[in-house]
Each structure stands twice: as structure tokens, then as C-alpha cells.
Scaffold this active site. Structure first.
Site, short mmCIF file in Angstrom:
data_model
loop_
_atom_site.label_atom_id
_atom_site.label_comp_id
_atom_site.label_asym_id
_atom_site.label_seq_id
_atom_site.Cartn_x
_atom_site.Cartn_y
_atom_site.Cartn_z
N THR A 44 -19.04 9.55 40.74
CA THR A 44 -17.93 9.44 41.70
C THR A 44 -16.91 8.39 41.32
O THR A 44 -15.71 8.59 41.51
CB THR A 44 -18.51 9.12 43.10
N SER A 58 -23.94 12.96 38.15
CA SER A 58 -25.27 12.53 37.72
C SER A 58 -26.37 13.51 38.10
O SER A 58 -27.49 13.41 37.59
CB SER A 58 -25.60 11.12 38.22
N ASP A 81 -26.32 9.57 42.47
CA ASP A 81 -27.42 10.45 42.84
C ASP A 81 -28.68 10.22 42.01
O ASP A 81 -29.79 10.23 42.54
CB ASP A 81 -26.99 11.92 42.74
N GLN A 94 -45.14 8.55 49.94
CA GLN A 94 -43.88 9.00 50.56
C GLN A 94 -43.22 7.85 51.32
O GLN A 94 -42.06 7.94 51.71
CB GLN A 94 -44.14 10.16 51.53
N CYS A 95 -43.98 6.78 51.57
CA CYS A 95 -43.41 5.61 52.26
C CYS A 95 -42.65 4.78 51.22
O CYS A 95 -43.23 4.40 50.20
CB CYS A 95 -44.49 4.72 52.85
N1 ASP Z 1 -22.64 13.35 42.87
C1 ASP Z 1 -22.19 12.06 42.44
C2 ASP Z 1 -23.00 11.69 41.21
O1 ASP Z 1 -24.13 11.32 41.32
C3 ASP Z 1 -22.38 11.05 43.52
C4 ASP Z 1 -21.95 9.65 43.20
O2 ASP Z 1 -21.63 9.28 42.08
O3 ASP Z 1 -21.92 8.84 44.14
O4 ASP Z 1 -22.49 11.79 40.12
#
Ligand code: ASP
Length: 338
Positions: free
Chosen positions: A13, A59, A91, A273-274
Site C-alpha cells: 500500500t 504482499s 498483509d 489460536q490464542c
Molecule cells: N494488500 C496490501 C499489501 O499487503 C495491504 C497493505 O500493504 O497494507 O500489499
């Protein structure tokens, strides 16, 4: 003399631009975005150089191949720079940071992962502070390990997890304290920062595409349905269990599957899972059979770290007993040995 930091832009992002199909990374645009942040060239900042990876990825599309390219890019420039800032999508950032922590053997310089939830091209972007502070942390040189800076906190890379899909403090590290917090000042938590275990020059352990699976148990899970998946074809499995390592044992279906898989060389690692706390196999009757069946305790490792560690240990070519042994040992601060 000013420190020299290498910025590796992998996508995510932070550098994305609006496109017909939503935000996407655009090759060749990131340098212009950085040029618009005048603070990056202020006197307090280190010298930096931008390397744009090819291809730039969201990602979600990062694989073992990109982990190797990032590792190679750092390895090739290791002596040229004092530290590295890896810009990555949020991600899967915790997976990549975990993988790099294992791959960069004898690392003795800062490698700081960061990114943003809002692209730099937008007014409220969190990318500006994440990048500026990461550069300062990399130049400071106190945290000579793979770390992850986001939303005011510097976390150990292999302890971090993405815990918010839309918050600006998107990462947490429930089983390990922050290595630093950035408020008015950047405060380092010296007690939490690792002492690099360096026994020689930097080595890059490249990873292979090992078949690995993650299985999350849930009430009513019908383990017999997984019989065709839990075969010798799957080298490593991370089993996300309830609480301290408990699995449903109502129809005694899972343990024979684990036994069979282990006999075929599959390593099953038990995580929880915690997000907070550790797995203690054998505390409850519902987990006692796991150990006998050949399962490994993931202790307080994140699933992200357990997956990356399985890739690393299998890629080293170790036999299953050696992998089992190392999965329960602390290699890069990823788990707490009881
Ligand atoms: N979908 C984006 C990624 O992981 C989300 C981000 O960068 O915040 O590349």
C-alpha cells in the site's frame, strides 16, 4: 559521517496508486513519491538509496521466491550500507520478516520492515512517519536484527503479527515486548533487544518451495476429511489448536493421522489460536496424545514464525529428528524456551 541506509521497495500500500481495479503498485513511481517528502533529505536523516524490486507486488502475492530476492538484495549490498529498510505490504509482512530473520544468518545490522495502511499519495497516509522513523531506527544501529516498525512501535520481526485490518497500529507482538517505542522520542528497550549471535560473516540461507500447510481446528472438525491431505507430500504442518495446545479427541481421528504423517517424515508443529501465551502439550488430556504421536510444540511462536521456520529448516536439508529438535529451540528470538 552520515549513515547509509538502503530502502528496498517491494510493493504494498505505501507506494500504491489508484488504478481501474483499485490501489496497485506502479513500477517507477515510488522515487517520485519519496521526492515529495522533503523531510527525507533533512540534516537529521541518514543518506539513503532506493532500490525498487521487480515485480512490485501486493504482499498477498509474495512467495518464497520473493523472500529469496529480498534476502539476496540485502546480502549483495550488506557491506555497502549500515542498515536496510524494507517497504512491504502489511498483509504478509510478518511472514516475510519472520522468514528473513532465519535466512539472514549472522546478521549484525538493522533490517527494519515497514509499510502503511494508507498510501503515501493520500493526505492522511501513515507511510510518512513509518518510513522516516524506520530510517532513523536503521541509522541508529542499536537493533541489529530483523524488526518491524509500525504505528509507533518497533517489534521483533518474528514475533509480530498483523492484528488490525484497518487500524494505523496494525501490528502487535503479544508474546514479546516492543524493542522500541516512538513517541516524542524514540525509546529503546535495551532489555528486549537481542544480542546478535554472530559467528562469522553474513550468510544467506535461500529457501525452497517446501510443501507446507496450516490447519486450524474448530469445534466439530472432521479430521477424517484431512486424511488425503496429511500425507508424506506435505512436509510441514502448523496445527492451530485451541488454548494451550488442545484438540478435539471425540472420535480419536487426528492422532492416527499425525502418527502416520510423522512416520512419513511430516513435521507437525502445534501453535495456539490464542495470540498471547504458549502451547504446553500434555497439560490437558486433550493434548497429551499429540507428543506421543510425534508432534512438536510451537511454544509461544506465532504461526507466521512457525511457517517460516519450517521452510528454513527443511531448506537446510536436515533430517526430521533434527528439524523436530530445532523447531523447539530458540534460533532468532522467535520463541521463549521454558
Ligand atoms: N494488500 C496490501 C499489501 O499487503 C495491504 C497493505 O500493504 O497494507 O500489499
Amino acid at each position: 559521517m552520515k549513515k547509509r541506509i538502503c530502502i528496498l521497495y517491494t510493493g504494498g500500500t505505501i507506494g500504491m496508486m489508484p488504478s481501474e481495479h483499485g490501489f496497485a503498485p506502479m513500477p517507477g513511481c515510488f522515487a517520485k513519491l519519496l521526492a515529495s517528502i522533503s523531510d527525507l533529505n533533512s540534516a537529521e536523516m541518514p543518506q539513503w538509496e532506493l532500490i525498487e524490486m521487480d515485480p512490485l507486488l501486493d504482499s498477498s502475492n509474495i512467495t518464497v521466491q520473493e523472500w529469496c530476492s529480498i534476502g539476496q538484495a540485502i546480502y549483495d549490498r550488506y557491506h555497502e550500507f549500515d542498515g536496510f529498510v524494507v517497504l512491504h505490504g502489511t498483509d504478509t509482512m510478518a511472514y516475510t520478516a519472520s522468514a528473513l530473520s532465519f535466512m539472514l544468518e549472522n546478521l549484525n545490522k538493522p533490517v527494519v520492515f515497514t509499510g502503511s495502511q494508507i498510501p503515501l499519495c493520500q493526505v492522511r497516509s501513515d507511510g510518512r512517519d513509518n518510513l522516516v522513523t524506520s530510517l532513523l531506527i536503521a541509522a541508529d544501529g542499536r537493533v541489529n536484527e530483523v524488526s518491524l516498525y509500525f504505528g509507533g512501535q518497533l517489534l521483533r520481526g518474528n514475533r509480530a503479527m498483523k492484528s488490525s485490518a484497518d487500524g494505523l497500529q496494525a501490528f502487535s507482538s503479544p508474546n514479546y515486548p516492543p524493542l522500541a517505542t516512538a513517541g516524542v522520542d524514540i525509546r529503546y528497550n535495551q532489555a528486549a533487544i537481542g544480542t546478535p549471535r554472530v559467528s562469522g560473516p553474513l550468510q544467506l540461507a535461500l529457501l525452497e518451495k517446501i510443501p507446507i500447510g496450516v490447519l486450524k481446528v474448530f469445534p466439530g472438525i472432521q479430521f477424517e476429511l484431512f486424511d488425503s491431505i496429511l500425507t508424506e507430500k506435505l512436509k510441514g504442518i502448523v496445527l492451530e489448536t485451541f488454548g494451550a495446545g488442545n484438540i478435539p479427541d471425540y472420535n480419536h481421528a487426528l492422532l492416527p493421522l499425525i502418527q502416520k504423517a510423522f512416520a512419513h517424515g511430516t513435521i507437525l508443529t502445534v501453535c495456539s489460536q490464542c495470540p498471547q501465551g504458549a502451547v504446553h502439550i500434555g497439560t490437558y488430556a486433550t493434548s497429551s496424545g499429540l507428543k506421543a504421536a510425534g508432534a512438536v510444540s510451537g511454544l509461544d511462536m506465532t504461526t507466521e514464525a512457525a511457517v517460516a521456520k519450517l521452510y528454513y529448516l527443511f531448506s537446510k536439508g536436515y533430517d526430521k529428528e533434527t528439524i523436530k529438535y530445532w523447531m523447539e529451540q530458540d534460533l532468532r528470538g522467535e520463541l521463549t524456551v521454558v
